[in-house]
Write an enzyme that holds these catalytic residues in place. Structure first.
Site, PDB file in Angstrom:
ATOM      1  N   CYS A   2       0.836  -1.193   0.000  1.00  0.00           N
ATOM      2  CA  CYS A   2       0.000   0.000   0.000  1.00  0.00           C
ATOM      3  C   CYS A   2       0.875   1.248   0.000  1.00  0.00           C
ATOM      4  CB  CYS A   2      -0.938   0.037   1.193  1.00  0.00           C
ATOM      5  SG  CYS A   2      -1.927  -1.433   1.432  1.00  0.00           S
ATOM      6  N   ARG A  27       5.023  -0.244  -5.089  1.00  0.00           N
ATOM      7  CA  ARG A  27       4.802  -1.049  -3.888  1.00  0.00           C
ATOM      8  C   ARG A  27       3.699  -2.087  -4.087  1.00  0.00           C
ATOM      9  NH1 ARG A  27       6.704   1.541   0.987  1.00  0.00           N
ATOM     10  NH2 ARG A  27       4.996   0.631   2.151  1.00  0.00           N
ATOM     11  N   TRP A  74      -3.545  -2.316  -1.309  1.00  0.00           N
ATOM     12  CA  TRP A  74      -3.303  -3.706  -1.694  1.00  0.00           C
ATOM     13  C   TRP A  74      -4.224  -4.546  -0.826  1.00  0.00           C
ATOM     14  CZ3 TRP A  74      -1.444  -8.297   0.497  1.00  0.00           C
ATOM     15  CH2 TRP A  74      -0.933  -9.247  -0.390  1.00  0.00           C
ATOM     16  N   ASN A 100      -2.237   1.562   6.230  1.00  0.00           N
ATOM     17  CA  ASN A 100      -1.449   0.411   5.794  1.00  0.00           C
ATOM     18  C   ASN A 100      -1.334  -0.546   6.973  1.00  0.00           C
ATOM     19  OD1 ASN A 100      -1.038   1.774   3.430  1.00  0.00           O
ATOM     20  ND2 ASN A 100       1.124   2.238   3.811  1.00  0.00           N
ATOM     21  N   GLY A 101      -1.465  -1.858   6.713  1.00  0.00           N
ATOM     22  CA  GLY A 101      -1.331  -2.838   7.777  1.00  0.00           C
ATOM     23  C   GLY A 101      -2.581  -3.678   7.915  1.00  0.00           C
ATOM     24  N   GLU A 481      16.248 -18.837  -6.734  1.00  0.00           N
ATOM     25  CA  GLU A 481      16.018 -17.429  -7.061  1.00  0.00           C
ATOM     26  C   GLU A 481      15.605 -17.266  -8.521  1.00  0.00           C
ATOM     27  OE1 GLU A 481      15.905 -13.211  -6.886  1.00  0.00           O
ATOM     28  OE2 GLU A 481      15.541 -14.850  -5.475  1.00  0.00           O
ATOM     29  N   LYS A 485      12.071 -15.573  -9.717  1.00  0.00           N
ATOM     30  CA  LYS A 485      11.984 -14.426 -10.614  1.00  0.00           C
ATOM     31  C   LYS A 485      11.008 -14.711 -11.741  1.00  0.00           C
ATOM     32  CE  LYS A 485      13.375 -11.632  -8.677  1.00  0.00           C
ATOM     33  NZ  LYS A 485      13.683 -12.225  -7.457  1.00  0.00           N
ATOM     34  N   GLU A 488       7.362 -14.826 -10.436  1.00  0.00           N
ATOM     35  CA  GLU A 488       6.907 -13.519  -9.959  1.00  0.00           C
ATOM     36  C   GLU A 488       6.393 -12.645 -11.091  1.00  0.00           C
ATOM     37  OE1 GLU A 488       9.284 -11.943  -6.070  1.00  0.00           O
ATOM     38  OE2 GLU A 488      10.479 -12.151  -7.882  1.00  0.00           O
ATOM     39  N   HIS A 504      14.325 -37.705  -7.420  1.00  0.00           N
ATOM     40  CA  HIS A 504      13.484 -38.091  -6.291  1.00  0.00           C
ATOM     41  C   HIS A 504      12.095 -37.454  -6.395  1.00  0.00           C
ATOM     42  CE1 HIS A 504      16.784 -40.091  -4.293  1.00  0.00           C
ATOM     43  NE2 HIS A 504      17.530 -39.017  -4.502  1.00  0.00           N
ATOM     44  N   LYS A 603       5.984  -4.577  -3.170  1.00  0.00           N
ATOM     45  CA  LYS A 603       7.429  -4.439  -3.005  1.00  0.00           C
ATOM     46  C   LYS A 603       7.844  -4.616  -1.559  1.00  0.00           C
ATOM     47  CE  LYS A 603      11.638  -3.570  -4.207  1.00  0.00           C
ATOM     48  NZ  LYS A 603      12.381  -4.614  -4.926  1.00  0.00           N
TER      49      LYS A 603
END
Length: 608
Positions: A2, A27, A74, A100-101, A481, A485, A488, A504, A603
């Site tokens: 947010c 964000r 958000w 926010n929160g 990573e 990426k 995402e 496996h 973000k």
């Protein structure tokens, strides 16, 4: 997550609020809104969707006024609709709140307020804040805010205005960042300095359970118990140019290409080549205290967790100290054992990640010394840790982290070098590591010069919906990573595994429709990884290989090969991750995805 912007001063507030919201788009958000006070009262406008939708709504009759608040949401509680967008108001429509929160006890508070006659119109947890303030309002807004937030359980960063106390903005925080920008006779409240930096680099950071009142005459800070607090004005050391795209189509691509410079910034003044060690002045630990460390626990989330895994390999191999890597979101819920001699390292790009911050506080509560590794000067983790390392990567706007990851790994390499030289690491090995680390930025420039080749590979694979990433040793976290990426920003299902673990289970997925990315550099596991590649080839899988410069043999087993410069094994991740960043970026672009603002992501994740 947010974004909050508030303005009070002599200028029209709406353009400043909207410009601030645009600076906070990175964000992550799904709706936006503004509330402005003027002589006619409180005007609230909001809409689902991007800021551009809100701007179209405001184009016909832009509200005028020199005091206002704005928000990008958000969604957590309630769908991303216009009704659920912030700001939220009280029953009378005279108090407006942005938040926010997450308010964890909102259901209990809402039931009590409804019993008292308050009427709710949204599905959000935030709306109860407006009604609590209404309940306690007696003509003084900051007193009402202080009384209201003392009832809240959870996290909040809020900005509040009222028609009936019209010359002020009141902000309060607990677990969600707020910062005040100080200009000449005008003041900006925001959740991030990027919304402020166009106007001033002079800022005040609020700490948890603090409040601020902004008026045209100045700011006043207190605790939520209404005790006056003296705050220090700090100077932000980056400017507007650093958060612009500089001609790149996306922030993410710009930040990938900034990595040679961001790494130089991380390393600058810290490598002691002649002595084969590093200088880290912010640890706040004596050499004797560092030598007495018996165990390290690293806690982080997402990309920072992958950097932490590389840190585990580095510290154990070179400094010979046992290391555990913990997901911050799990760490504090399992009653971890932190015996004397344990140091906890908390890694977070923003320094505000809610889970990492909570894990750090749990570690401190248990008596452990905590070091922070973060990017944002003045962030909560930076302020609350016992010491640490700033990575100095500069502002990272793209939601998918790139340059912060490599700078985190470099910072952990510096820490390893320092710890190792205090222990068993020889001067010769220390000098070799220092020299190799210092030359990494130039080697990354060579990889970036070959970006068009990676782009052509991306075109060939952009239509696939599943990928597998495999690596061993130091390159296993890089495989994780690389997969992160890709998922995402392109929304492709991708998984990272240790290469030996493929047989496996994941090998059942291999066929001609499953591209497999191997990180196959010439290290101690090279022959083993080649064998794993043969297993994929036998099942008609398509192979993209990241290989060491000069290695032509790997081309006999892969459909595509991307060569990277050679480096000492522990430093290879700093190189092998870069083509994976580019591959993910170019695939996402080919698929038409919103690279800088991928769906459902934020973000700075400031909720648990």
């Amino acid at each position: 997550m947010c974004g909050i912007v508030g303005y009070v001063g002599s200028q029209e507030s709406l353009p400043i609020l909207l410009e601030g919201l645009r600076r906070l788009e990175y964000r992550g958000y799904d709706s936006a809104g503004v509330a402005i006070l003027n002589g006619r009262g409180l005007i609230v406008e909001k809409s689902a969707g991007k800021i551009a939708v809100l701007e179209q709504l405001l184009a016909a009759s832009a509200p005028r006024g020199t005091l206002g608040i704005a928000h990008t949401r958000w969604a957590t509680h309630g769908e991303p609709t216009t009704v659920n967008a912030h700001p939220h108001t009280d029953c009378k429509g005279v108090i407006a709140v942005v938040h926010n929160g997450i308010i964890e006890n909102y259901t209990t508070l809402k039931q009590k307020l409804e019993q008292e006659g308050h009427r709710f119109t949204t599905d959000t947890d935030t709306e109860i804040i407006a009604h609590l303030i209404e309940k306690y309002f007696d003509g003084n807004l900051e007193r009402a805010v202080a009384a209201a937030v003392r009832h809240l359980t959870g996290t909040y960063g809020i900005a509040v205005i009222s028609r009936d106390d019209p010359a002020k903005i009141v902000g309060a925080r607990h677990g969600s960042p707020l910062v005040v920008g100080i200009c000449d006779s005008e003041y900006i409240l925001a959740s991030d300095v990027s919304a402020i930096i166009r106007h001033t680099n002079q800022v005040v950071y609020l700490d948890d359970e603090e409040m601020v009142v902004l008026t045209p005459a100045g700011i006043h800070t207190t605790t939520i118990r209404e005790e006056t607090v003296s705050k220090r004005i700090e100077t932000v050391d980056w400017d507007l140019e650093k958060i612009e795209k500089a001609g790149y189509p996306h922030f993410m691509l710009k930040e990938i290409f900034e990595q040679p410079q961001s790494l130089r910034n991380t390393l600058r003044g810290r490598l002691l080549l002649d002595e084969g060690t590093a200088r880290l002045g912010g640890l706040n630990m004596t050499p004797a205290e560092l030598r007495s460390i018996s165990r390290v626990v690293i806690t982080a989330c997402g990309t920072s967790w992958h950097a932490a895994m590389i840190g585990e390999y580095l510290i154990e191999e070179l400094a010979r100290v046992p290391v555990e890597v913990e997901y911050a979101s799990e760490f504090r819920y399992r009653n971890p054992i932190l015996e004397p001699g344990t140091v906890v390292i908390a890694i977070s790009q923003s320094g505000e990640t809610a889970d990492t911050l909570a894990a750090m506080r749990e570690a401190k509560r248990k008596g452990a010394r905590v070091l922070g590794v973060c990017n944002v000067v003045g962030s909560t983790i930076a302020r609350e840790s016992d010491g640490g390392v700033y990575i100095h990567a500069g502002p990272e706007i793209g939601v998918a982290s790139t340059k912060a990851f490599t700078s985190q790994v470099a910072a952990l390499a510096l820490l390893t070098l320092y710890l190792g030289r205090l222990g068993e690491l020889s001067p010769e090995m220390g000098a070799a590591l220092a020299r190799d680390l210092g030359s990494i930025p130039e080697r990354i420039e060579g990889i970036l010069a070959d970006a068009e080749k990676i782009r052509s590979i991306a075109r060939a694979y952009a239509h696939h919906n599943n990928f597998l990433y495999l690596g061993r040793g130091y390159n296993f976290p890089v495989a994780l990573e690389g997969a992160l990426k890709l998922k995402e920003i392109s929304y492709i299902h991708a998984e990272g595994y240790p290469a030996a673990e493929m047989k496996h289970g994941p090998i059942a997925l291999i066929d001609e429709n499953m591209p497999v990315v191997f990180i196959c550099t010439q290290d101690s596991a090279y022959e083993k990884v080649l064998s794993n590649m043969e297993e994929v080839r036998a099942r008609r899988g398509r192979i993209i290989a990241i290989a060491s410069e000069g290695d032509d043999h790997v081309a006999t087993k892969a459909d595509h090969v991307i060569h990277i410069p050679r480096a000492l094994g522990p430093l290879t991740p700093l190189l092998s991750v870069v083509p994976l960043q580019l591959l993910a970026y170019y695939i996402a672009v080919e698929r038409g995805c919103d690279v800088d603002q991928p769906r459902n992501l934020a973000k700075s994740v400031t909720v648990e």
